[in-house]
Structures are given as structure tokens and as C-alpha cells.
Design an enzyme around this catalytic site. Structure first.
Site, PDB file in Angstrom:
ATOM      1  N   TRP A   1       0.932  -2.336   6.473  1.00  0.00           N
ATOM      2  CA  TRP A   1       2.052  -1.750   7.288  1.00  0.00           C
ATOM      3  C   TRP A   1       1.233  -1.571   8.814  1.00  0.00           C
ATOM      4  O   TRP A   1       2.229  -1.814   9.422  1.00  0.00           O
ATOM      5  CB  TRP A   1       1.777   0.111   6.793  1.00  0.00           C
ATOM      6  CG  TRP A   1       2.248   0.099   5.253  1.00  0.00           C
ATOM      7  CD1 TRP A   1       1.386   0.446   4.337  1.00  0.00           C
ATOM      8  CD2 TRP A   1       3.509  -0.030   4.566  1.00  0.00           C
ATOM      9  NE1 TRP A   1       2.336   0.497   2.943  1.00  0.00           N
ATOM     10  CE2 TRP A   1       3.266   0.365   3.732  1.00  0.00           C
ATOM     11  CE3 TRP A   1       4.630  -0.338   5.978  1.00  0.00           C
ATOM     12  CZ2 TRP A   1       4.963   0.176   2.797  1.00  0.00           C
ATOM     13  CZ3 TRP A   1       5.494  -0.289   4.725  1.00  0.00           C
ATOM     14  CH2 TRP A   1       5.752  -0.540   3.641  1.00  0.00           C
TER      15      TRP A   1
ATOM     16  N   ASP B   1      -0.677   5.946  12.091  1.00  0.00           N
ATOM     17  CA  ASP B   1       0.676   5.993  11.523  1.00  0.00           C
ATOM     18  C   ASP B   1      -0.224   6.929   9.879  1.00  0.00           C
ATOM     19  O   ASP B   1      -1.372   6.582   9.239  1.00  0.00           O
ATOM     20  CB  ASP B   1       0.900   4.726   9.936  1.00  0.00           C
ATOM     21  CG  ASP B   1       1.631   4.842   8.693  1.00  0.00           C
ATOM     22  OD1 ASP B   1       1.717   5.736   8.654  1.00  0.00           O
ATOM     23  OD2 ASP B   1       1.766   3.416   8.727  1.00  0.00           O
TER      24      ASP B   1
ATOM     25  N   LYS C   1       4.247  10.516   0.435  1.00  0.00           N
ATOM     26  CA  LYS C   1       3.695  10.070  -0.554  1.00  0.00           C
ATOM     27  C   LYS C   1       2.582  11.135  -0.681  1.00  0.00           C
ATOM     28  O   LYS C   1       2.293  11.520  -1.728  1.00  0.00           O
ATOM     29  CB  LYS C   1       2.534   9.467   0.287  1.00  0.00           C
ATOM     30  CG  LYS C   1       3.284   7.929   1.087  1.00  0.00           C
ATOM     31  CD  LYS C   1       3.560   6.857   0.322  1.00  0.00           C
ATOM     32  CE  LYS C   1       4.092   5.715   0.681  1.00  0.00           C
ATOM     33  NZ  LYS C   1       4.066   5.331   1.474  1.00  0.00           N
TER      34      LYS C   1
HETATM   35  C1  PLP Z   1       4.658   3.404   2.655  1.00  0.00           C
HETATM   36  C2  PLP Z   1       3.565   3.723   3.556  1.00  0.00           C
HETATM   37  C3  PLP Z   1       4.820   3.067   5.401  1.00  0.00           C
HETATM   38  C4  PLP Z   1       6.324   3.003   4.479  1.00  0.00           C
HETATM   39  O1  PLP Z   1       6.825   4.501   4.759  1.00  0.00           O
HETATM   40  P1  PLP Z   1       8.589   3.962   4.863  1.00  0.00           P
HETATM   41  O2  PLP Z   1       9.099   5.465   5.341  1.00  0.00           O
HETATM   42  O3  PLP Z   1       8.609   3.456   3.836  1.00  0.00           O
HETATM   43  O4  PLP Z   1       9.515   3.285   6.050  1.00  0.00           O
HETATM   44  C5  PLP Z   1       4.416   3.040   6.544  1.00  0.00           C
HETATM   45  N1  PLP Z   1       2.560   3.819   6.475  1.00  0.00           N
HETATM   46  C6  PLP Z   1       1.909   3.840   5.515  1.00  0.00           C
HETATM   47  C7  PLP Z   1       0.466   3.989   5.828  1.00  0.00           C
HETATM   48  C8  PLP Z   1       3.073   3.276   3.900  1.00  0.00           C
HETATM   49  O5  PLP Z   1       2.034   4.456   3.137  1.00  0.00           O
END
Ligand code: PLP
Length: 358
Positions: free
Chosen positions: A99, A166, A190
Site C-alpha cells: 500500500w 495511512d 478494516k
Molecule cells: C486495505 C488498505 C488500503 C486500500 O484501501 P481501499 O479502500 O481498498 O482503497 C490501503 N492502505 C492500507 C493500509 C490498507 O490496509
């Protein structure tokens, strides 16, 4: 049979989130209409949005001078929205996973990107330390929890430039000192809500400084001014997020979440370290994630990996297969996962040991 949900994402939510959302899909706030069928501008839904944003701020103790917004597009759209709004010439990224790597790739469309450090060579099995961040970077981007590899930065860093994080997979898992960040973002699927809504916390004074034109929907100011209703918000995920936020508050807030998460993770890591059939994939103990616990079978028992997977599945363990880039197993232990589920997985590992280790 009780099914224990260890899915990495979309993932387990509190029972009350699922139940209250299901009820509102049938009859929302006494309107005799479905949550899916009412105007997002109805007073009933505006109240949901207002409470969700207020609780978001309260639970994370977000200081004045920051805005919280709910937008669409997933965390992945933030990978470009962040440089659009915050990067004049140069940014810095810590490459701790797929990511993080995708995020920095998007930033390259906007100027110079300095990768300060990377653990890519060893399939991201640690968090690099001791790097230098260029003082003229517009911001420094980190991924606090690396969902795929099971590493996590569990503290709030002090850095010399605005810090962007993030937090898709560890938001609300611990108290965060928001004042140390310029921007925090994540997909909700998540630890908060079903997929479809993305949260952004931003320090207001950093916005409005770019020379470039920003498309309306990609400009944070649009969503701040529109109170997350500039266009139609994903009403069901926002409603569900509110239920989860209420649950977190009832359970004692983010400090209580942290305590429970440390407790749960200890049960599993202790078993991984004790059991001769398993070993963790993350090399430094301090980098181990409290949200995604990755492990494989030791070399001696490697050929039993498929057997263990089938054994654990037959005992009700769901979603424990590791990401294809790491292999083995990944147990995601998000806020809503009960300790009893972690204990059930540890018991499975013990039972498998008695079956195979002489
Ligand atoms: C799942 C995830 C993403 C991607 O998220 P989307 O909403 O599917 O774009 C980005 N960063 C992390 C750390 C993730 O776990």
C-alpha cells in the site's frame, strides 16, 4: 459451529453494528422507510452524519484546527488526493508495504518523491528505522499498519516535516496524538464499517496552498465545506460507522481498545513463539502488528501447512490464509474480534501440535 472471522478486510464488525444497520435497512429512524431509500438530506440522515463526525473527533480527541470528512473512492483515491492538495514539488515516503508503494507511485505524478527507506527486499518483514527525511519535503508519508505483512508503527512519530499517515487498518485501535499529524486517512472496511466510505482528518491550515487547479471532487475543501455531503455520501456505510463509533465509546474508548488488542495479540504471539510448529514472519518484536498477525510453519513442518489450514478451517477459523506474497497464515485481530476467537485459534495450534509433534 461458531465461525471465527479473522478476515483482513472487509472484516469483522461489532454485532451491534451489523444488527442496527440491518434494522435500519428495513426501517430507518422510525420513518418506515429503508435507510437505502431516504434522502441523505433528510433530517434523520443529517443527524447520523453529524453524530458520526462528532464522535470521530471525540474518540480520537482531535484538536481544534482539524477537519474530519467522509469521502468515497477508498484509501486508494487518497493516494492521489494527498499530493494533489499538499505536494508543491517534493514529498517523502517510507516504503513499508504494497500500500505504501502504491501511495508513492501516485505521488510521482506530481513531482519528486524521495523514498527515505524500504524493506521491500525482504518482503517487508520489518519497519526501517534511522533514515533521513529531506527538510524541504512538503510532507512525509507513512503507513502505520501494514495489513499484508503484519508490521505496525505503534507510536506517533516526531518528524521535521508535515506527517501524513495511512491508518486504514489500525484507526481506533489505540489513542493517537493527532496534533503530530498533518493528515490521517483510511478506508473504513478494516476497523470501522463496510467498504464504501473513507475517512480523512486534515489540519486546515495546510490546505489552499497549491498553485495547481484541483478537480472539485479531489479538493479537500469541497468536502469540508459541504460537511461530507457535497455529493451523495454512502449512507449505509456511514450509518454503520456511527454504530461502530458508539460501540467503541461504550466499550471505554480507544484506550480500552488498545488494552484489549494488546491482550489478544499476546495470546497469539505467545503461542506462535512457544509452539515448535510455527514461527512469526516479522523479524523485530517491536514491529509486530496488533491488528494482523502473520505466521508460517517452521521448516521442519512446512509440508503440513495445507493440513493445518484445513484443520483450523474445520474448527471454524475463517480468513486465516496469509496474503500470497507472504504465504502461511494471517490472523486479523481487529477491534471487534473477541478474545475468545483468538483463544480458539491458539487452541487449534496446540491441538495440531499434539497431533504431530512427538
Ligand atoms: C486495505 C488498505 C488500503 C486500500 O484501501 P481501499 O479502500 O481498498 O482503497 C490501503 N492502505 C492500507 C493500509 C490498507 O490496509
Amino acid at each position: 459451529m461458531k465461525v471465527h472471522n479473522f478476515s483482513a478486510g472487509p472484516s469483522i464488525l461489532p454485532d451491534s453494528t451489523v444488527e442496527n444497520t440491518a434494522a435500519a435497512i428495513k426501517n430507518f429512524a422510525g420513518t418506515s422507510l429503508s435507510l437505502m431509500e431516504v434522502s441523505h438530506r433528510s433530517k434523520e440522515f443529517v443527524a447520523v452524519m453529524d453524530e458520526a463526525i462528532a464522535l470521530f473527533k471525540e474518540l480520537l480527541n482531535i484538536p481544534a484546527g482539524y477537519s474530519v470528512m467522509f469521502v468515497g473512492g477508498g484509501a486508494s483515491t487518497q493516494f492521489c488526493m494527498i499530493p494533489y492538495n499538499l505536494m508543491a514539488k517534493k514529498s517523502a515516503y517510507l516504503n513499508t508495504g504494497a500500500w505504501a508503494n502504491k501511495a508513492q507511485k501516485e505521488a510521482k505524478l506530481f513531482g519528486e518523491v524521495v523514498e527515505v527507506a524500504s524493506s521491500k527486499e525482504t518482503v517487508y518483514n520489518y519497519i526501517p528505522k534511522g533514515y533521513e527525511i529531506p527538510a524541504d519535503a512538503d510532507y512525509f508519508h507513512i503507513t502505520t499498519n501494514n495489513t499484508i505483512y503484519g508490521t505496525e508503527i505503534k507510536h506517533d512519530m516526531d518528524v521535521n516535516v508535515p506527517l501524513v499517515a495511512d491508518m486504514s487498518s489500525d484507526i481506533f485501535s489505540r489513542p493517537v496524538d493527532v496534533s503530530k499529524y498533518a493528515l490521517i486517512y483510511g478506508g473504513a472496511q478494516k476497523n470501522l464499517a463496510p467498504a464504501g466510505v473513507t475517512f480523512v482528518i486534515v489540519k486546515d491550515e495546510l490546505l489552499g496552498k497549491m498553485d495547481r487547479q484541483i478537480p472539485t471532487m479531489l479538493d479537500y475543501r469541497t468536502h469540508i465545506k459541504g460537511e461530507s455531503m457535497f455529493n451523495t455520501p454512502p449512507v449505509v456505510p456511514v450509518f454503520a460507522a456511527l454504530q461502530t463509533l458508539r460501540w467503541i465509546k461504550e466499550m471505554g474508548g480507544v484506550s480500552a481498545m488498545q488494552k484489549m488488542n494488546e491482550d489478544k495479540a499476546a495470546v497469539l504471539y505467545n503461542e506462535i513463539d512457544r509452539n515448535p510448529m510455527f514461527k512469526g514472519t516479522v523479524i523485530n518484536e517491536e514491529d509486530r502488528s496488533l491488528m494482523n498477525i502473520c505466521f508460517v510453519m517452521t521448516d521442519e513442518y512446512k509440508e503440513l501447512e495445507k493440513d493445518f489450514f484445513e484443520f483450523a478451517t474445520s474448527k471454524g477459523m475463517s480468513g486465516i490464509k496469509g496474503h500470497r506474497s507472504v504465504g502461511g497464515f494471517r490472523a486479523s485481530t481487529y477491534n471487534a474480534l473477541p478474545k475468545a476467537s483468538v483463544q480458539a485459534l491458539a487452541d487449534c495450534m496446540k491441538e495440531f501440535e499434539t497431533m504431530h509433534v512427538k
